[in-house]
Design a protein around this motif. Structure first.
Motif, PDB file in Angstrom:
ATOM      1  N   ALA A  61      10.719 -34.060  28.538  1.00 18.53           N
ATOM      2  CA  ALA A  61      11.886 -34.957  28.534  1.00 18.53           C
ATOM      3  C   ALA A  61      11.415 -36.402  28.612  1.00 18.53           C
ATOM      4  CB  ALA A  61      12.825 -34.627  29.689  1.00 18.53           C
ATOM      5  N   GLU A  62      10.436 -36.658  29.481  1.00 19.16           N
ATOM      6  CA  GLU A  62       9.873 -38.009  29.608  1.00 19.16           C
ATOM      7  C   GLU A  62       9.187 -38.444  28.317  1.00 19.16           C
ATOM      8  OE1 GLU A  62      10.913 -39.674  31.970  1.00 19.16           O
ATOM      9  OE2 GLU A  62      10.281 -39.017  33.956  1.00 19.16           O
ATOM     10  N   VAL A  63       8.438 -37.535  27.704  1.00 20.24           N
ATOM     11  CA  VAL A  63       7.717 -37.840  26.477  1.00 20.24           C
ATOM     12  C   VAL A  63       8.700 -38.184  25.355  1.00 20.24           C
ATOM     13  CG1 VAL A  63       6.228 -36.838  24.676  1.00 20.24           C
ATOM     14  CG2 VAL A  63       5.669 -36.518  27.105  1.00 20.24           C
ATOM     15  N   GLU A  64       9.727 -37.359  25.182  1.00 22.26           N
ATOM     16  CA  GLU A  64      10.744 -37.633  24.156  1.00 22.26           C
ATOM     17  C   GLU A  64      11.369 -39.019  24.396  1.00 22.26           C
ATOM     18  OE1 GLU A  64      11.988 -35.685  21.539  1.00 22.26           O
ATOM     19  OE2 GLU A  64      11.186 -33.688  21.979  1.00 22.26           O
ATOM     20  N   ARG A  65      11.744 -39.272  25.638  1.00 23.38           N
ATOM     21  CA  ARG A  65      12.395 -40.538  25.992  1.00 23.38           C
ATOM     22  C   ARG A  65      11.473 -41.726  25.716  1.00 23.38           C
ATOM     23  NH1 ARG A  65      16.336 -40.807  30.449  1.00 23.38           N
ATOM     24  NH2 ARG A  65      17.019 -42.938  30.524  1.00 23.38           N
ATOM     25  N   ALA A  66      10.223 -41.604  26.157  1.00 22.88           N
ATOM     26  CA  ALA A  66       9.288 -42.716  26.013  1.00 22.88           C
ATOM     27  C   ALA A  66       9.002 -43.045  24.547  1.00 22.88           C
ATOM     28  CB  ALA A  66       7.986 -42.396  26.743  1.00 22.88           C
ATOM     29  N   TRP A  67       8.779 -42.026  23.734  1.00 20.09           N
ATOM     30  CA  TRP A  67       8.391 -42.288  22.353  1.00 20.09           C
ATOM     31  C   TRP A  67       9.556 -42.630  21.443  1.00 20.09           C
ATOM     32  CZ3 TRP A  67       3.778 -43.558  20.808  1.00 20.09           C
ATOM     33  CH2 TRP A  67       2.694 -43.226  21.606  1.00 20.09           C
ATOM     34  N   ASP A  92       6.069 -32.436  38.980  1.00 18.50           N
ATOM     35  CA  ASP A  92       6.443 -31.846  40.268  1.00 18.50           C
ATOM     36  C   ASP A  92       7.897 -31.384  40.204  1.00 18.50           C
ATOM     37  OD1 ASP A  92       6.836 -31.000  42.835  1.00 18.50           O
ATOM     38  OD2 ASP A  92       6.504 -32.963  43.750  1.00 18.50           O
ATOM     39  N   ALA A  93       8.080 -30.100  39.980  1.00 20.04           N
ATOM     40  CA  ALA A  93       9.422 -29.535  39.827  1.00 20.04           C
ATOM     41  C   ALA A  93       9.944 -28.918  41.118  1.00 20.04           C
ATOM     42  CB  ALA A  93       9.418 -28.498  38.711  1.00 20.04           C
ATOM     43  N   THR A  94       9.332 -29.264  42.228  1.00 23.05           N
ATOM     44  CA  THR A  94       9.769 -28.745  43.526  1.00 23.05           C
ATOM     45  C   THR A  94      11.250 -29.038  43.716  1.00 23.05           C
ATOM     46  OG1 THR A  94       7.581 -29.225  44.406  1.00 23.05           O
ATOM     47  CG2 THR A  94       9.327 -28.800  46.013  1.00 23.05           C
ATOM     48  N   GLY A  95      12.032 -28.007  43.961  1.00 21.66           N
ATOM     49  CA  GLY A  95      13.461 -28.193  44.198  1.00 21.66           C
ATOM     50  C   GLY A  95      14.291 -28.413  42.944  1.00 21.66           C
ATOM     51  N   CYS A  96      13.658 -28.523  41.796  1.00 17.77           N
ATOM     52  CA  CYS A  96      14.382 -28.727  40.535  1.00 17.77           C
ATOM     53  C   CYS A  96      14.936 -27.385  40.043  1.00 17.77           C
ATOM     54  CB  CYS A  96      13.426 -29.310  39.494  1.00 17.77           C
ATOM     55  SG  CYS A  96      14.198 -29.667  37.908  1.00 17.77           S
ATOM     56  N   THR A  97      16.014 -27.445  39.317  1.00 16.72           N
ATOM     57  CA  THR A  97      16.598 -26.241  38.739  1.00 16.72           C
ATOM     58  C   THR A  97      16.448 -26.251  37.222  1.00 16.72           C
ATOM     59  OG1 THR A  97      18.781 -27.228  38.427  1.00 16.72           O
ATOM     60  CG2 THR A  97      18.344 -26.138  40.562  1.00 16.72           C
ATOM     61  N   ARG A  98      16.565 -25.053  36.639  1.00 15.94           N
ATOM     62  CA  ARG A  98      16.570 -24.941  35.177  1.00 15.94           C
ATOM     63  C   ARG A  98      17.646 -25.860  34.603  1.00 15.94           C
ATOM     64  NH1 ARG A  98      15.868 -21.143  31.021  1.00 15.94           N
ATOM     65  NH2 ARG A  98      15.129 -19.530  32.427  1.00 15.94           N
ATOM     66  N   GLU A  99      18.834 -25.805  35.198  1.00 14.46           N
ATOM     67  CA  GLU A  99      19.945 -26.605  34.672  1.00 14.46           C
ATOM     68  C   GLU A  99      19.605 -28.093  34.649  1.00 14.46           C
ATOM     69  OE1 GLU A  99      24.660 -27.555  35.441  1.00 14.46           O
ATOM     70  OE2 GLU A  99      23.702 -25.950  36.580  1.00 14.46           O
ATOM     71  N   GLU A 100      19.061 -28.593  35.741  1.00  9.61           N
ATOM     72  CA  GLU A 100      18.714 -30.020  35.813  1.00  9.61           C
ATOM     73  C   GLU A 100      17.667 -30.391  34.763  1.00  9.61           C
ATOM     74  OE1 GLU A 100      16.689 -33.232  38.900  1.00  9.61           O
ATOM     75  OE2 GLU A 100      16.681 -31.103  39.403  1.00  9.61           O
ATOM     76  N   ALA A 101      16.583 -29.617  34.705  1.00  6.16           N
ATOM     77  CA  ALA A 101      15.488 -29.934  33.787  1.00  6.16           C
ATOM     78  C   ALA A 101      15.923 -29.799  32.331  1.00  6.16           C
ATOM     79  CB  ALA A 101      14.288 -29.043  34.073  1.00  6.16           C
ATOM     80  N   PHE A 102      16.583 -28.689  32.002  1.00 10.57           N
ATOM     81  CA  PHE A 102      16.972 -28.471  30.610  1.00 10.57           C
ATOM     82  C   PHE A 102      18.077 -29.424  30.164  1.00 10.57           C
ATOM     83  CE2 PHE A 102      14.256 -24.850  30.675  1.00 10.57           C
ATOM     84  CZ  PHE A 102      13.942 -24.619  29.347  1.00 10.57           C
ATOM     85  N   THR A 103      18.970 -29.796  31.057  1.00  8.07           N
ATOM     86  CA  THR A 103      20.007 -30.767  30.696  1.00  8.07           C
ATOM     87  C   THR A 103      19.368 -32.097  30.316  1.00  8.07           C
ATOM     88  OG1 THR A 103      21.685 -29.697  32.056  1.00  8.07           O
ATOM     89  CG2 THR A 103      22.034 -32.027  31.544  1.00  8.07           C
ATOM     90  N   ALA A 104      18.404 -32.549  31.113  1.00  5.75           N
ATOM     91  CA  ALA A 104      17.714 -33.809  30.816  1.00  5.75           C
ATOM     92  C   ALA A 104      16.910 -33.694  29.525  1.00  5.75           C
ATOM     93  CB  ALA A 104      16.810 -34.193  31.976  1.00  5.75           C
ATOM     94  N   TRP A 105      16.157 -32.611  29.382  1.00  4.93           N
ATOM     95  CA  TRP A 105      15.325 -32.426  28.192  1.00  4.93           C
ATOM     96  C   TRP A 105      16.173 -32.338  26.926  1.00  4.93           C
ATOM     97  CZ3 TRP A 105      14.313 -27.560  25.440  1.00  4.93           C
ATOM     98  CH2 TRP A 105      13.312 -27.689  24.469  1.00  4.93           C
ATOM     99  N   GLU A 106      17.231 -31.537  26.964  1.00  2.00           N
ATOM    100  CA  GLU A 106      18.099 -31.392  25.789  1.00  2.00           C
ATOM    101  C   GLU A 106      18.770 -32.705  25.428  1.00  2.00           C
ATOM    102  OE1 GLU A 106      20.470 -28.093  27.092  1.00  2.00           O
ATOM    103  OE2 GLU A 106      18.925 -26.627  26.529  1.00  2.00           O
ATOM    104  N   ALA A 107      19.138 -33.506  26.416  1.00  2.00           N
ATOM    105  CA  ALA A 107      19.737 -34.819  26.146  1.00  2.00           C
ATOM    106  C   ALA A 107      18.726 -35.727  25.449  1.00  2.00           C
ATOM    107  CB  ALA A 107      20.235 -35.454  27.438  1.00  2.00           C
ATOM    108  N   GLU A 108      17.484 -35.709  25.914  1.00  2.00           N
ATOM    109  CA  GLU A 108      16.458 -36.552  25.295  1.00  2.00           C
ATOM    110  C   GLU A 108      16.126 -36.074  23.890  1.00  2.00           C
ATOM    111  OE1 GLU A 108      15.680 -39.466  26.345  1.00  2.00           O
ATOM    112  OE2 GLU A 108      16.796 -39.144  28.209  1.00  2.00           O
ATOM    113  N   VAL A 109      16.089 -34.758  23.676  1.00  2.00           N
ATOM    114  CA  VAL A 109      15.853 -34.228  22.330  1.00  2.00           C
ATOM    115  C   VAL A 109      16.986 -34.674  21.400  1.00  2.00           C
ATOM    116  CG1 VAL A 109      15.767 -32.097  20.946  1.00  2.00           C
ATOM    117  CG2 VAL A 109      14.395 -32.300  23.042  1.00  2.00           C
TER     118      VAL A 109
END
Length: 168
Positions: A61-67, A92-109
Motif C-alpha cells: 500500500a505504501e509502495v503504490e502510494r509513494a510511486w 509491523d502488522a501487530t494488531g492490524c486486521t485484514r480489513e484495515e490492511a486490505f482496505t488501505a491497499w485496495e484504495a491505493e491500487v
C-alpha cells in the motif's frame, strides 16, 4: 474469499502488457492471503524479522502510494502508516486486521490504476524525491512489477510456513 487472477496476455501493446503484469502480481499477493485468519496473516517469518503476509500488504500500500500518488501525480500525501516517512513501519502488522490492511491497499491500487489510466503515455514524468531524480511512468510500472514479484516470493515462503500451501 477467493481472489480472481487473470494471466497477462502473450501479445499486447507495451502499456497493456505492463498493466496486465502489474495486476497479475497484485492478484498474486492477494491470493497468498486468501482463506487465512488475521492471526495467520500477522504470523511473522522468523525472529528478528517482522515480515508477515499482512505486513507485505501494508508495505505494498505504501509502495503504490509513494510511486503513483507522490511521484507521478506529485500529491503531497503522507505515508499510510508513518508520519515520519519510515517505510519499514508498514511491516509491523501487530494488531492490524485484514480489513484495515486490505482496505488501505485496495484504495491505493485504485488510485494507482486511475493515475496510470489518465496519464497521456508511459513517458509522463514524475519526480522521485528520495532519489532526487525524475522518472517516467514506464519506469514506475516496471519498478512496481519488480517490487511485487520480489515480495510475492516472500509471500510464497510465508504462506507455506502457515499452512503448507505452495505455488501461486
Amino acid at each position: 474469499m477467493t481472489t480472481r487472477r487473470i494471466g497477462p496476455p502473450l501479445i499486447a501493446g507495451e502499456r497493456e502488457m505492463l498493466r496486465a503484469h502489474l495486476d497479475y502480481h497484485r492478484a498474486t499477493l492477494a491470493m497468498k492471503c486468501d482463506g487465512l485468519t488475521d492471526d495467520e496473516l500477522r504470523r511473522r517469518s522468523m525472529p528478528p524479522s517482522s515480515l508477515s503476509l499482512l505486513g507485505l500488504v501494508r508495505h505494498m500500500a505504501e509502495v503504490e502510494r509513494a510511486w503513483f500518488r507522490r511521484t507521478i501525480n506529485r500529491e503531497d500525501v503522507p505515508l499510510v502508516w508513518s508520519d515520519t516517512g519510515d517505510y519499514q513501519a508498514a511491516y509491523d502488522a501487530t494488531g492490524c486486521t485484514r480489513e484495515e490492511a486490505f482496505t488501505a491497499w485496495e484504495a491505493e491500487v485504485a488510485h494507482s490504476r486511475r493515475i496510470e489510466a489518465e496519464a497521456e503515455s508511459l513517458d509522463v514524468i514524475g519526480h522521485q524525491a528520495r532519489w532526487g531524480k525524475d522518472v517516467s511512468l514506464r519506469m514506475v510500472m516496471l519498478h512496481l512489477i519488480h517490487e511485487y514479484a520480489r515480495h510475492n516470493g516472500h509471500a510464497d515462503l510465508l504462506r507455506e510456513g502457515i499452512d503448507g500451501t505452495v505455488g501461486a
